[in-house]
Design a protein around this motif. Structure first.
Motif, PDB file in Angstrom:
ATOM      1  N   GLY A  79       0.801  -1.214   0.000  1.00 26.60           N
ATOM      2  CA  GLY A  79       0.000   0.000   0.000  1.00 26.60           C
ATOM      3  C   GLY A  79       0.835   1.267   0.000  1.00 26.60           C
ATOM      4  O   GLY A  79       1.975   1.294  -0.448  1.00 26.60           O
ATOM      5  N   SER A  80       0.232   2.322   0.568  1.00 29.46           N
ATOM      6  CA  SER A  80       0.838   3.649   0.551  1.00 29.46           C
ATOM      7  C   SER A  80       0.408   4.422   1.796  1.00 29.46           C
ATOM      8  O   SER A  80      -0.775   4.411   2.148  1.00 29.46           O
ATOM      9  N   VAL A  81       1.355   5.098   2.432  1.00 29.24           N
ATOM     10  CA  VAL A  81       1.041   5.951   3.576  1.00 29.24           C
ATOM     11  C   VAL A  81       1.772   7.280   3.436  1.00 29.24           C
ATOM     12  O   VAL A  81       2.797   7.372   2.753  1.00 29.24           O
ATOM     13  N   LEU A  82       1.228   8.295   4.100  1.00 33.52           N
ATOM     14  CA  LEU A  82       1.960   9.531   4.315  1.00 33.52           C
ATOM     15  C   LEU A  82       2.546   9.405   5.708  1.00 33.52           C
ATOM     16  O   LEU A  82       1.808   9.283   6.686  1.00 33.52           O
ATOM     17  N   ASP A  83       3.856   9.406   5.796  1.00 36.14           N
ATOM     18  CA  ASP A  83       4.544   9.222   7.068  1.00 36.14           C
ATOM     19  C   ASP A  83       5.055  10.569   7.565  1.00 36.14           C
ATOM     20  O   ASP A  83       5.588  11.358   6.766  1.00 36.14           O
ATOM     21  N   VAL A  84       4.886  10.836   8.858  1.00 33.89           N
ATOM     22  CA  VAL A  84       5.199  12.146   9.429  1.00 33.89           C
ATOM     23  C   VAL A  84       6.071  11.985  10.669  1.00 33.89           C
ATOM     24  O   VAL A  84       5.785  11.149  11.527  1.00 33.89           O
ATOM     25  N   ALA A  85       7.121  12.810  10.763  1.00 36.01           N
ATOM     26  CA  ALA A  85       7.964  12.886  11.956  1.00 36.01           C
ATOM     27  C   ALA A  85       8.020  14.342  12.402  1.00 36.01           C
ATOM     28  O   ALA A  85       8.233  15.239  11.583  1.00 36.01           O
ATOM     29  N   VAL A  86       7.813  14.566  13.709  1.00 39.29           N
ATOM     30  CA  VAL A  86       7.809  15.914  14.285  1.00 39.29           C
ATOM     31  C   VAL A  86       8.947  16.010  15.296  1.00 39.29           C
ATOM     32  O   VAL A  86       9.044  15.181  16.209  1.00 39.29           O
ATOM     33  N   ASP A  87       9.781  17.017  15.157  1.00 42.00           N
ATOM     34  CA  ASP A  87      10.892  17.236  16.085  1.00 42.00           C
ATOM     35  C   ASP A  87      10.335  17.777  17.401  1.00 42.00           C
ATOM     36  O   ASP A  87       9.768  18.873  17.442  1.00 42.00           O
ATOM     37  N   ILE A  88      10.483  17.002  18.478  1.00 41.79           N
ATOM     38  CA  ILE A  88      10.012  17.455  19.796  1.00 41.79           C
ATOM     39  C   ILE A  88      11.178  17.581  20.780  1.00 41.79           C
ATOM     40  O   ILE A  88      10.985  17.588  21.989  1.00 41.79           O
ATOM     41  N   ARG A  89      12.389  17.731  20.235  1.00 38.34           N
ATOM     42  CA  ARG A  89      13.577  17.950  21.075  1.00 38.34           C
ATOM     43  C   ARG A  89      13.577  19.429  21.456  1.00 38.34           C
ATOM     44  O   ARG A  89      13.774  20.292  20.601  1.00 38.34           O
ATOM     45  N   LYS A  90      13.363  19.704  22.741  1.00 35.43           N
ATOM     46  CA  LYS A  90      13.180  21.087  23.199  1.00 35.43           C
ATOM     47  C   LYS A  90      14.326  22.020  22.828  1.00 35.43           C
ATOM     48  O   LYS A  90      14.104  23.200  22.574  1.00 35.43           O
ATOM     49  N   ASN A  91      15.546  21.532  22.779  1.00 35.04           N
ATOM     50  CA  ASN A  91      16.703  22.386  22.486  1.00 35.04           C
ATOM     51  C   ASN A  91      17.104  22.376  21.018  1.00 35.04           C
ATOM     52  O   ASN A  91      18.148  22.904  20.658  1.00 35.04           O
ATOM     53  N   SER A  92      16.279  21.801  20.166  1.00 32.92           N
ATOM     54  CA  SER A  92      16.600  21.703  18.747  1.00 32.92           C
ATOM     55  C   SER A  92      16.206  22.981  18.012  1.00 32.92           C
ATOM     56  O   SER A  92      15.179  23.593  18.305  1.00 32.92           O
ATOM     57  N   SER A  93      17.012  23.349  17.035  1.00 33.62           N
ATOM     58  CA  SER A  93      16.676  24.536  16.216  1.00 33.62           C
ATOM     59  C   SER A  93      15.461  24.275  15.333  1.00 33.62           C
ATOM     60  O   SER A  93      14.876  25.214  14.793  1.00 33.62           O
ATOM     61  N   THR A  94      15.054  22.998  15.181  1.00 26.63           N
ATOM     62  CA  THR A  94      13.876  22.670  14.376  1.00 26.63           C
ATOM     63  C   THR A  94      12.724  22.141  15.243  1.00 26.63           C
ATOM     64  O   THR A  94      11.824  21.472  14.735  1.00 26.63           O
ATOM     65  N   PHE A  95      12.740  22.463  16.534  1.00 26.08           N
ATOM     66  CA  PHE A  95      11.656  22.054  17.433  1.00 26.08           C
ATOM     67  C   PHE A  95      10.304  22.483  16.856  1.00 26.08           C
ATOM     68  O   PHE A  95      10.138  23.616  16.402  1.00 26.08           O
ATOM     69  N   GLY A  96       9.354  21.562  16.841  1.00 23.08           N
ATOM     70  CA  GLY A  96       8.010  21.865  16.364  1.00 23.08           C
ATOM     71  C   GLY A  96       7.846  21.806  14.856  1.00 23.08           C
ATOM     72  O   GLY A  96       6.754  22.024  14.348  1.00 23.08           O
ATOM     73  N   GLN A  97       8.913  21.498  14.133  1.00 23.72           N
ATOM     74  CA  GLN A  97       8.818  21.346  12.682  1.00 23.72           C
ATOM     75  C   GLN A  97       8.624  19.875  12.339  1.00 23.72           C
ATOM     76  O   GLN A  97       8.982  18.991  13.128  1.00 23.72           O
ATOM     77  N   TYR A  98       8.053  19.637  11.167  1.00 25.74           N
ATOM     78  CA  TYR A  98       7.824  18.249  10.763  1.00 25.74           C
ATOM     79  C   TYR A  98       8.278  18.025   9.335  1.00 25.74           C
ATOM     80  O   TYR A  98       8.467  18.969   8.561  1.00 25.74           O
ATOM     81  N   ILE A  99       8.445  16.751   9.021  1.00 28.26           N
ATOM     82  CA  ILE A  99       8.669  16.309   7.650  1.00 28.26           C
ATOM     83  C   ILE A  99       7.626  15.256   7.343  1.00 28.26           C
ATOM     84  O   ILE A  99       7.123  14.568   8.243  1.00 28.26           O
ATOM     85  N   SER A 100       7.269  15.149   6.080  1.00 30.74           N
ATOM     86  CA  SER A 100       6.340  14.099   5.665  1.00 30.74           C
ATOM     87  C   SER A 100       6.797  13.561   4.313  1.00 30.74           C
ATOM     88  O   SER A 100       7.261  14.327   3.466  1.00 30.74           O
ATOM     89  N   PHE A 101       6.675  12.261   4.175  1.00 30.81           N
ATOM     90  CA  PHE A 101       7.058  11.586   2.941  1.00 30.81           C
ATOM     91  C   PHE A 101       6.059  10.482   2.666  1.00 30.81           C
ATOM     92  O   PHE A 101       5.573   9.831   3.597  1.00 30.81           O
ATOM     93  N   GLU A 102       5.804  10.255   1.388  1.00 31.63           N
ATOM     94  CA  GLU A 102       4.961   9.117   1.024  1.00 31.63           C
ATOM     95  C   GLU A 102       5.859   7.881   0.937  1.00 31.63           C
ATOM     96  O   GLU A 102       6.848   7.873   0.212  1.00 31.63           O
ATOM     97  N   LEU A 103       5.504   6.896   1.720  1.00 33.14           N
ATOM     98  CA  LEU A 103       6.191   5.605   1.693  1.00 33.14           C
ATOM     99  C   LEU A 103       5.236   4.617   1.043  1.00 33.14           C
ATOM    100  O   LEU A 103       4.065   4.540   1.433  1.00 33.14           O
ATOM    101  N   THR A 104       5.727   3.882   0.049  1.00 36.61           N
ATOM    102  CA  THR A 104       4.854   2.973  -0.681  1.00 36.61           C
ATOM    103  C   THR A 104       5.536   1.637  -0.918  1.00 36.61           C
ATOM    104  O   THR A 104       6.765   1.518  -0.823  1.00 36.61           O
ATOM    105  N   GLU A 105       4.696   0.663  -1.272  1.00 31.13           N
ATOM    106  CA  GLU A 105       5.257  -0.636  -1.640  1.00 31.13           C
ATOM    107  C   GLU A 105       6.099  -0.524  -2.906  1.00 31.13           C
ATOM    108  O   GLU A 105       7.026  -1.313  -3.110  1.00 31.13           O
ATOM    109  N   ASP A 106       5.822   0.458  -3.750  1.00 34.47           N
ATOM    110  CA  ASP A 106       6.568   0.619  -4.993  1.00 34.47           C
ATOM    111  C   ASP A 106       7.899   1.340  -4.802  1.00 34.47           C
ATOM    112  O   ASP A 106       8.918   0.925  -5.355  1.00 34.47           O
ATOM    113  N   ASN A 107       7.905   2.438  -4.015  1.00 30.29           N
ATOM    114  CA  ASN A 107       9.170   3.169  -3.881  1.00 30.29           C
ATOM    115  C   ASN A 107      10.096   2.539  -2.832  1.00 30.29           C
ATOM    116  O   ASN A 107      11.274   2.839  -2.804  1.00 30.29           O
TER     117      ASN A 107
END
Length: 181
Positions: A79-107
């Motif tokens: 199948g296919s999903v939209l996968d999301v990771a959110v930076d919750i490291r309090k001291n990170s310069s990217t705290f509160g930012q996220y990335i998302s990628f489509e992960l599929t059986e094909d890719n």
């Protein structure tokens, strides 16, 4: 395998080398030595999990805290999903930012989500089989979560909100600003 850095330090997209012919395909889904060499991490996976879900199922955003925090290596088997990771490291310069990628059986892409991140996914295909490796065992007392529709994150889940299927447990999660980190 090829490792692609993301905008969030420590999160990587992993693209395996796939060998295909008229019989089908073969690829090495994980090789600890190569993974550690290419990512610079010393992650030791202890547990594998798998879920089956139907279209619109949204699982997340989950994390574990303290000594029970988990890094994950996730992929889609079917199948296919939209996968999301959110930076919750309090001291990170990217705290509160996220990335998302489509992960599929094909890719056949995988996402490495290090400790200190919340993680979730939504199923975009009719059904999906989702697999993930964890570097720490699940501990109920250390679990935490962030509500999937937190306006401060503004995640585009690629499906209309009314079509999302969210568990009773996940629909009452806190916003990032109130989450136990």
């Amino acid at each position: 395998m090829t490792v692609i850095e993301t905008k969030l330090e420590g999160c990587f997209i992993i693209e395996p080398k796939v060998f295909e012919d008229k019989r089908g395909y073969f690829f090495e889904s994980f090789n600890e030595k190569e993974f550690q060499k290419l990512t610079g991490t010393n992650t030791n996976f202890l547990q594998d999990n798998e879920s089956y879900s139907i279209r619109g199922v949204l699982r997340g955003l989950h994390y574990q805290t303290g000594i029970h925090a988990q890094a994950k290596l996730v992929r889609v088997i079917k199948g296919s999903v939209l996968d999301v990771a959110v930076d919750i490291r309090k001291n990170s310069s990217t705290f509160g930012q996220y990335i998302s990628f489509e992960l599929t059986e094909d890719n056949k892409r995988q996402l490495f989500v290090p400790r200190g991140f919340a993680h979730g996914f939504v199923v975009l295909s009719d059904t999906a089989i989702f697999a993930y490796k964890c570097d720490n065992y699940y501990n109920k007392e250390s679990e935490g979560g962030i509500i999937y529709n937190d306006p401060s994150l503004n995640i585009d889940w690629k499906l209309p909100e009314e079509s999302l299927l969210v568990s009773e447990k996940d629909v009452i999660l806190s916003k990032l600003e109130n989450a136990k980190l």
